[in-house]
Design a protein around this motif. Structure first.
Motif, PDB file in Angstrom:
ATOM      1  N   GLY A 178     -10.689 -17.943 -20.519  1.00  0.00           N
ATOM      2  CA  GLY A 178     -10.260 -16.606 -20.898  1.00  0.00           C
ATOM      3  C   GLY A 178      -9.606 -16.583 -22.268  1.00  0.00           C
ATOM      4  N   SER A 201     -16.071 -15.986 -15.514  1.00  0.00           N
ATOM      5  CA  SER A 201     -14.634 -15.929 -15.245  1.00  0.00           C
ATOM      6  C   SER A 201     -14.415 -16.188 -13.769  1.00  0.00           C
ATOM      7  CB  SER A 201     -14.097 -14.541 -15.604  1.00  0.00           C
ATOM      8  OG  SER A 201     -12.823 -14.362 -15.031  1.00  0.00           O
ATOM      9  N   CYS A 202     -13.467 -17.068 -13.452  1.00  0.00           N
ATOM     10  CA  CYS A 202     -13.299 -17.407 -12.048  1.00  0.00           C
ATOM     11  C   CYS A 202     -12.567 -16.311 -11.314  1.00  0.00           C
ATOM     12  CB  CYS A 202     -12.576 -18.740 -11.902  1.00  0.00           C
ATOM     13  SG  CYS A 202     -10.790 -18.616 -12.072  1.00  0.00           S
ATOM     14  N   GLY A 203     -11.913 -15.413 -12.050  1.00  0.00           N
ATOM     15  CA  GLY A 203     -11.274 -14.274 -11.416  1.00  0.00           C
ATOM     16  C   GLY A 203      -9.842 -14.494 -11.000  1.00  0.00           C
ATOM     17  N   LYS A 204      -9.307 -15.660 -11.333  1.00  0.00           N
ATOM     18  CA  LYS A 204      -7.951 -15.944 -10.852  1.00  0.00           C
ATOM     19  C   LYS A 204      -6.888 -15.140 -11.601  1.00  0.00           C
ATOM     20  CE  LYS A 204      -4.845 -19.814  -9.926  1.00  0.00           C
ATOM     21  NZ  LYS A 204      -4.810 -21.261  -9.671  1.00  0.00           N
ATOM     22  N   CYS A 205      -7.034 -15.051 -12.915  1.00  0.00           N
ATOM     23  CA  CYS A 205      -5.979 -14.346 -13.651  1.00  0.00           C
ATOM     24  C   CYS A 205      -6.506 -13.038 -14.233  1.00  0.00           C
ATOM     25  CB  CYS A 205      -5.361 -15.246 -14.719  1.00  0.00           C
ATOM     26  SG  CYS A 205      -6.405 -15.531 -16.133  1.00  0.00           S
ATOM     27  N   ALA A 211      -4.190 -15.437 -21.038  1.00  0.00           N
ATOM     28  CA  ALA A 211      -5.081 -16.000 -20.018  1.00  0.00           C
ATOM     29  C   ALA A 211      -4.568 -17.360 -19.564  1.00  0.00           C
ATOM     30  CB  ALA A 211      -6.491 -16.126 -20.568  1.00  0.00           C
ATOM     31  N   LEU A 212      -4.873 -17.661 -18.309  1.00  0.00           N
ATOM     32  CA  LEU A 212      -4.361 -18.902 -17.708  1.00  0.00           C
ATOM     33  C   LEU A 212      -5.049 -20.131 -18.286  1.00  0.00           C
ATOM     34  CD1 LEU A 212      -2.838 -20.507 -15.540  1.00  0.00           C
ATOM     35  CD2 LEU A 212      -4.578 -19.820 -13.913  1.00  0.00           C
ATOM     36  N   CYS A 213      -6.364 -20.091 -18.413  1.00  0.00           N
ATOM     37  CA  CYS A 213      -7.045 -21.277 -18.929  1.00  0.00           C
ATOM     38  C   CYS A 213      -7.812 -20.919 -20.193  1.00  0.00           C
ATOM     39  CB  CYS A 213      -7.984 -21.883 -17.876  1.00  0.00           C
ATOM     40  SG  CYS A 213      -9.616 -21.164 -17.833  1.00  0.00           S
ATOM     41  N   PRO A 221      -9.018 -22.924 -12.152  1.00  0.00           N
ATOM     42  CA  PRO A 221      -8.032 -23.707 -12.896  1.00  0.00           C
ATOM     43  C   PRO A 221      -6.631 -23.419 -12.367  1.00  0.00           C
ATOM     44  CG  PRO A 221      -9.448 -22.447 -14.368  1.00  0.00           C
ATOM     45  CD  PRO A 221      -9.697 -21.934 -13.002  1.00  0.00           C
ATOM     46  N   CYS A 247      -8.151 -12.373 -17.994  1.00  0.00           N
ATOM     47  CA  CYS A 247      -9.540 -12.779 -18.156  1.00  0.00           C
ATOM     48  C   CYS A 247     -10.466 -11.941 -17.296  1.00  0.00           C
ATOM     49  CB  CYS A 247      -9.657 -14.270 -17.839  1.00  0.00           C
ATOM     50  SG  CYS A 247     -11.313 -14.915 -17.734  1.00  0.00           S
TER      51      CYS A 247
HETATM   52  S1  SF4 Z   1      -8.686 -17.474 -17.855  1.00  0.00           S
HETATM   53 FE1  SF4 Z   1      -7.999 -17.058 -15.770  1.00  0.00          FE
HETATM   54  S2  SF4 Z   1      -9.658 -15.907 -14.705  1.00  0.00           S
HETATM   55 FE2  SF4 Z   1     -10.453 -16.773 -16.635  1.00  0.00          FE
HETATM   56  S3  SF4 Z   1     -11.428 -18.637 -15.936  1.00  0.00           S
HETATM   57 FE3  SF4 Z   1      -9.379 -19.207 -16.656  1.00  0.00          FE
HETATM   58  S4  SF4 Z   1      -8.096 -19.057 -14.821  1.00  0.00           S
HETATM   59 FE4  SF4 Z   1     -10.039 -18.059 -14.317  1.00  0.00          FE
END
Ligand code: SF4
Ligand SMILES: Cc1cc2nc3c(=O)[nH]c(=O)nc-3n(C[C@H](O)[C@H](O)[C@H](O)COP(=O)(O)O)c2cc1C
Ligand code: SF4
Ligand code: FES
Lengths: 657, 155
Positions: free
Chosen positions: A564, A514-518, A559-561, A361, A521
Motif C-alpha cells: 500500500g 491489496s490484502c485488505g487488512k489496513c 499503509a501498513l506494508c 502482513p 490501502c
Molecule cells: S498496505 Fe495494508 S491492506 Fe495493503 S497489502 Fe499491506 S497490509 Fe494489506
C-alpha cells in the motif's frame, strides 16, 4: 548411495576415498575436480579430468545446448530438441544434446549453441524445426558458422568466422557483467555434476571452514545489499538474527517474484538452481539455522521443480542433511509452492503463508530477524541475493566489490521488456545508466517508434522520462527521482502507450492484490482506481489530479506494508513527469497515444477499404452503415467503441483517431 | 524436517484437493475441516484469498490471459475483452455456457518477450491477436465436439 552404471564426479574415485555418510570429508567438493587430495594416484586424477571434459563437451567432444527454461519452452524449444536429434541422426553425427537454462537473450529464443573444446561455439537465435537442419548441416558438413548470431571465439578453422560477430564484441553482451548469471544458459540446471565442474559448492566448502561471524564479515566487506527491492544490507540482517539467543532459527528464500513483468529470479533459479540453494545453506550456517524454506510462486512451476531437484540432489550427495562436509553443521531445506497472491512477497505475509494462514502482513518491528516463522528468528532473502552470497563466498568479496558504486556494490539482473528491440534479462554493474541498459544493451526503440519513459520497479516503482535516462541505476538515485530500483523489472514505454493507462493498470493490479487488512490501502487503491478510470473515460476533472496526489501521499504515510505504501508511486511519478497527458484526457478529452478507448473515435480509411462490408456485419450495435454511394462509415453517435470492427477488417482499414 | 513446517498446512492440503478435482468441492472442504479440526470459516478464508484456488469446476479447457505489464502494454486487455465476448461469458462468470472453456487472468508467465501471451490449455500463444485466438479456439472446439460425437456413436 544409489548404484549407477557409469562413474560420475560425485562418486568416490576408488577405495582409498575416505568420504562417507558417517564420516564426510571436508574437501569432498574441491576434490571432485582438483583431487584426489588424500591419496596420490595419477589414475584417479586422470579419471577426474576425463570426466570433466565429458561433462563440459559430451563424450563425443561436441555438445549442443538448447535453451529450455520457461521462455525457451514457450518459444518452442521442445520441438527444436526433437529436430536436432533427427538432424544429427540423418547426418550420422554423434553429439551430446543438453537442455540448458536461459542466456537472458529472450528476443532470440529459442537458441542453440554448438560447443566443443576448441571450436568457435556459435550461438544461433530464432531456431525452429524448419531451419535447424540447415544450421547443423552447415556446421558439421561444411564446417561453417554461417547464420550464427554470434560466436564465442575465432579459431580460424571454420568458414565464415569473420562474418559472424564475436559475442564479446556485441553491445548486448559486452556491456553486461555475467557474475551471478554466469552459468545461465550454459550448464544443464538439472545436473549437480555440471554445477560442481563450474566451481559449484566451493563457496559453501570455504564458508564451512570459517566461523559464522567470519562469513558475515565477508558479506559485509563485499557490501552486498538485498536484491528483493528494499536494499537492506544482507550482513546486518544476518548479524541481528545470529545474535538472537533462540535454539531454533529459520532462513527463507523469497522466490515469490511478484512483479508482473519481471522474471530475473525465475530465470536464475531455473537456469542455475544450485547457486541459489548454496547461498541458502551458507545463510543458514551464518545465522545458525538448521532449516530453510524456499517459497516459490505458483505461476512458475518449472522454477519450483528445478529447485526441488536441486534440493534432492544436494541431499543425496551430503550437501544438505546431517553434518555437512564434516563441519558439524546440519541443515535441510523444503520447497513450498505459493498459492498465488502478490502480497506473499512481503516477508511477514510470506511467513503467514508458510504457517498456512492468509498472507496478511503484520506490523514491523518486530522484524522477522528477531521474531519470524513460528515466532523464531528468521532471515528472509531474495533469490538473487542468495545466489550472490554463494558467488561471493567462492570468489571472495574483492571480486564482487570491484563492480558497482560507492554505496551499492556488485551487479544486478534486470528484465527489460516492452518497447525495445531486444527484450531479455541482463546483468549489469549497479550504477549503469538507464540509457546504457535501454539503448546499448536492449537496442533502443522498435522500428519507427519513440521511447518516452521507463517504469522501474513494477507496481511499487515509478516512471522516469527519457530526459532522465542518464541517471545511474542504484538504490538512492532512483528514489530521489521518484522511482525505485526494485527487484529489477524495467518496462520500456513508447509512444504507443498512454501514461494514464499505465498508471491505471498498476493501480488495478494493487487494487486486486491489496490484502485488505489496513484501510489506507484497501480503500485508497479503490479511490485511486476510480479517479483514474474517470479520467481515462473522459469524465475526469482538474480536482481529480489533486485528489490523486492527496490520497497518494496519505497512503505512503499510513499503509501498513509497502504494498500500500508504494502503490501510489506509478501515479505520483507520472503526474510529476507527464501531467500534460493527464490534462489532455481531462481538458481536451483526448488520449494522445490513442489507447483509452472511450477517448478515441473509429473511422474508416476509404483508401484502404475494399467495401466488403464485414465490419458492418460484425458491429454489435449497427454503427457502421453503407452510404448511398457505397462507402462504409462509422456513425459516431451509435458507436460504443468496442473495437470489434478493427479486429474484423481484413484490410486494416478501420483506424483509431 | 520438522513436522511444524510440513504438516498442518491447509494451503498444501487445499492444493492437493484441487490437484485431484480441478477445483475445491464444498464437500471436500467440509471433510478437510472435520479431519483437521480447523474451522470451516478459516479454510474458506484461505481458499478465497489465494488466486490459485477455484470454487467452481473449470471448463474442459482453460484459457489464461496474461495481465502482466508487458502483455498489458502490448494489448492483452483487448484480447481479454474479445475472448469474453467471443466465448459469451457473462459478467461474474468464468466459464462459457457450453462448459467447454473457462477464462482466467494470469499474472505474467515470465515469457514477457513474447507479449502479449495467452495460454490455451497447455499451449502458450505468443504475440497473440484476436484473429489468431479465434482460429485456435474454433479449432479446439471442433476437436472436442468431434470427439464427443465419436464417443456417442460408439455408444
Ligand atoms: S498496505 Fe495494508 S491492506 Fe495493503 S497489502 Fe499491506 S497490509 Fe494489506
Ligand atoms: C508487496 C511486496 C512484494 C514483495 N515481493 C517480493 C518478491 O517478489 N521477491 C522478493 O525477493 N522480495 C519481495 N519483497 C520484499 C521482501 O519483503 C523482503 O524485503 C525481501 O525478500 C528481503 O530480501 P533481500 O534482503 O534479499 O532483498 C516484497 C515486498 C512487498 C512489500
Ligand atoms: S471490413 Fe474493412 S474493408 Fe471491409 S468494408 Fe469494413 S472497413 Fe472496408
Ligand atoms: S507480462 Fe505477460 S508473460 Fe510477462
Amino acid at each position: 548411495m544409489m548404484r549407477q552404471e557409469y562413474w560420475t564426479l560425485m562418486d568416490p574415485c576408488c577405495d582409498y576415498c575416505l568420504h562417507s555418510w558417517d564420516n564426510p570429508c571436508a574437501k569432498y567438493v574441491v576434490c571432485r575436480v582438483r583431487g584426489p587430495f588424500c591419496h596420490k594416484s595419477v589414475e584417479c586424477r586422470e579419471k577426474r579430468q576425463r570426466r570433466v571434459k565429458e561433462v563440459l563437451y559430451g563424450s563425443q567432444g561436441v555438445r549442443i545446448n538448447i535453451g529450455a527454461s520457461s521462455c525457451g519452452l514457450a518459444a518452442g524449444a521442445e520441438k527444436v530438441i526433437e529436430a536436432v536429434k533427427d538432424g544429427l541422426r540423418s547426418m550420422g553425427v554423434e553429439a551430446e544434446i543438453s537442455a540448458v537454462g536461459c542466456l537472458g537473450l529472450c528476443f532470440m529464443e529459442p537458441f542453440i549453441e554448438i560447443r566443443s573444446e576448441d571450436g568457435p561455439s556459435p550461438i544461433y537465435g530464432h531456431v525452429s524445426p524448419e531451419n535447424v537442419g540447415d544450421i547443423l548441416a552447415k556446421y558439421f558438413e561444411e564446417g561453417s558458422v554461417d547464420g550464427a548470431f554470434a560466436i564465442r571465439r575465432r579459431t580460424g578453422r571454420f568458414k565464415d568466422e569473420e562474418r559472424v560477430p564475436l559475442l564479446d564484441e556485441l553491445d548486448v553482451w559486452r556491456k553486461q557483467v555475467k557474475w551471478v548469471s554466469r552459468n545461465c544458459g550454459v550448464i544443464n540446471p538439472e545436473s549437480i555434476e555440471e554445477y560442481i565442474v563450474t566451481g559449484g559448492y566451493e563457496g559453501l566448502s570455504r564458508a564451512l571452514t570459517m566461523k559464522p561471524e567470519e562469513v558475515i564479515e565477508e558479506i559485509r566487506l563485499a557490501g552486498l545489499r538485498g536484491r528483493g527491492g528494499a536494499g537492506f544490507p544482507t550482513w546486518l540482517k544476518w548479524k541481528i538474527c545470529r545474535e538472537q539467543s533462540s535454539e531454533e532459527k529459520y532462513v527463507i528464500c523469497n522466490a515469490d517474484e511478484g512483479d508482473p513483468g519481471a522474471f530475473m529470479n525465475r530465470l536464475l533459479a531455473e537456469s542455475d538452481p544450485h547457486r541459489v540453494l548454496e547461498g541458502l545453506i551458507i545463510a543458514g550456517y551464518a545465522i545458525g539455522a538448521s532449516q530453510g524454506v524456499i517459497f516459490v510462486r505458483a505461476e512458475k512451476p518449472l522454477m519450483a521443480a528445478r529447485l526441488e531437484k536441486a534440493v534432492e540432489d544436494a541431499r543425496r550427495w551430503g550437501l544438505l542433511g546431517e553434518n555437512i562436509l564434516g563441519s558439524g553443521f546440519s541443515f535441510d531445506v523444503r520447497v513450498m509452492r505459493s498459492a498465488g497472491a502478490f502480497v506473499c512477497g512481503e516477508e511477514t505475509a510470506m511467513i503467514a503463508a508458510i504457517e498456512g494462514r492468509r498472507a496478511m502482513p503484520r506490523q514491523r518491528p518486530p522484524y522477522p530477524a528477531s521474531k519470524g516463522l513460528w515466532d523464531k528468528p528468521t532471515v528472509v532473502n531474495n533469490v538473487e541475493t542468495l545466489a550472490h552470497v554463494a558467488t561471493i563466498m567462492a570468489h571472495g568479496w574483492r571480486e564482487f566489490a570491484k563492480y558497482g558504486t560507492e554505496r551499492s556494490k556488485g551487479t544486478k539482473m534486470f528484465c527489460v521488456t516492452g518497447g525495445v528491440k531486444r527484450t531479455g534479462a541482463f546483468e549489469v554493474p549497479i550504477g549503469t545508466t538507464i540509457r546504457a541498459l535501454v539503448y546499448d544493451i536492449a537496442g533502443g526503440p522498435r522500428e519507427g517508434r519513440m521511447i518516452k519513459a521507463v517504469q522501474i520497479g513494477g507496481p511499487s516503482g515509478g516512471c522516469l522520462p527519457e530526459r532522465l535516462f542518464d541517471l545511474p541505476i542504484d538504490y538512492e538515485s532512483l528514489q530521489e527521482a521518484g522511482a525505485i530500483m526494485g527487484s529489477g523489472g524495467l518496462v520500456v514505454i513508447d509512444d504507443t502507450n498512454c501514461m494514464v493507462d499505465v498508471a491505471r493498470y498498476f493501480t488495478s493490479f494493487t487494487l486486486a492484490e491489496s490484502c485488505g487488512k489496513c484501510i489506507p490501502c484497501r480503500v485508497g487503491t479503490k479511490a485511486l482506481y476510480d479517479r483514474l478510470s474517470a479520467i481515462v473515460e473522459g469524465m475526469g476533472s482538474q480536482e481529480d489530479l489533486q485528489l490523486l496526489e492527496e490520497i497518494g501521499m496519505m497512503m505512503k504515510e499510513a499503509a501498513l506494508c509497502a504494498l500500500g505504501g508504494t502503490a501510489p508511486n506509478p501515479i505520483l511519478s507520472s503526474l510529476r513527469y507527464f501531467r500534460d497527458e493527464y490534462e489532455a484526457h481531462i481538458l481536451e478529452k483526448k488520449c494522445p497515444a490513442k489507447v483509452c478507448s472511450r477517448l478515441v473515435t473509429y473511422a474508416i480509411n476509404q483508401e484502404l477499404c475494399v467495401k466488403c462490408g464485414l465490419c458492418a456485419k460484425s458491429c454489435p450495435v449497427g454503427a457502421i452503415v453503407k452510404t448511398a454511394d457505397g462507402h462504409f462509415t462509422v456513425d459516431e453517435s451509435k458507436c460504443i467503441r468496442c473495437g470489434t470492427c478493427v479486429i474484423t477488417c481484413p484490410r486494416g482499414a478501420v483506424e483509431k483517431r | 524436517m520438522s513436522r511444524r513446517i510440513s504438516s498442518g498446512n491447509i494451503i498444501e492440503s487445499l492444493q492437493n484437493v484441487q490437484e485431484k478435482h480441478g477445483f475445491l468441492p464444498r464437500d471436500s472442504l467440509i471433510k478437510l475441516s472435520q479431519d483437521t479440526r480447523i474451522p470451516l470459516s478459516r479454510i474458506f478464508g484461505v481458499a478465497t484469498f489465494y488466486h490459485q484456488f477455484r470454487l467452481e469446476p473449470p471448463g474442459r479447457v482453460t484459457i489464461a490471459v496474461c495481465m502482466g505489464t508487458a502483455c498489458h502494454l502490448r494489448g492483452n486487455a483487448e484480447n481479454y475483452e474479445f475472448l469474453k465476448r467471443f466465448l459469451s461469458i457473462g459478467p461474474g462468470r468464468s466459464t462459457s455456457d457450453d462448459g467447454l472453456f473457462s477464462l482466467e487472468k494470469a499474472r505474467c508467465f515470465g515469457c514477457c518477450s513474447l507479449a502479449p501471451v495467452v495460454k490455451i490449455g497447455d499451449m502458450l500463444i505468443g504475440k497473440a491477436t484476436p484473429r489468431e485466438l479465434q482460429r485456435a479456439i474454433s479449432r479446439i472446439r471442433e476437436e472436442i465436439l468431434r470427439e464427443e460425437a465419436a464417443r456417442e456413436t460408439r455408444g
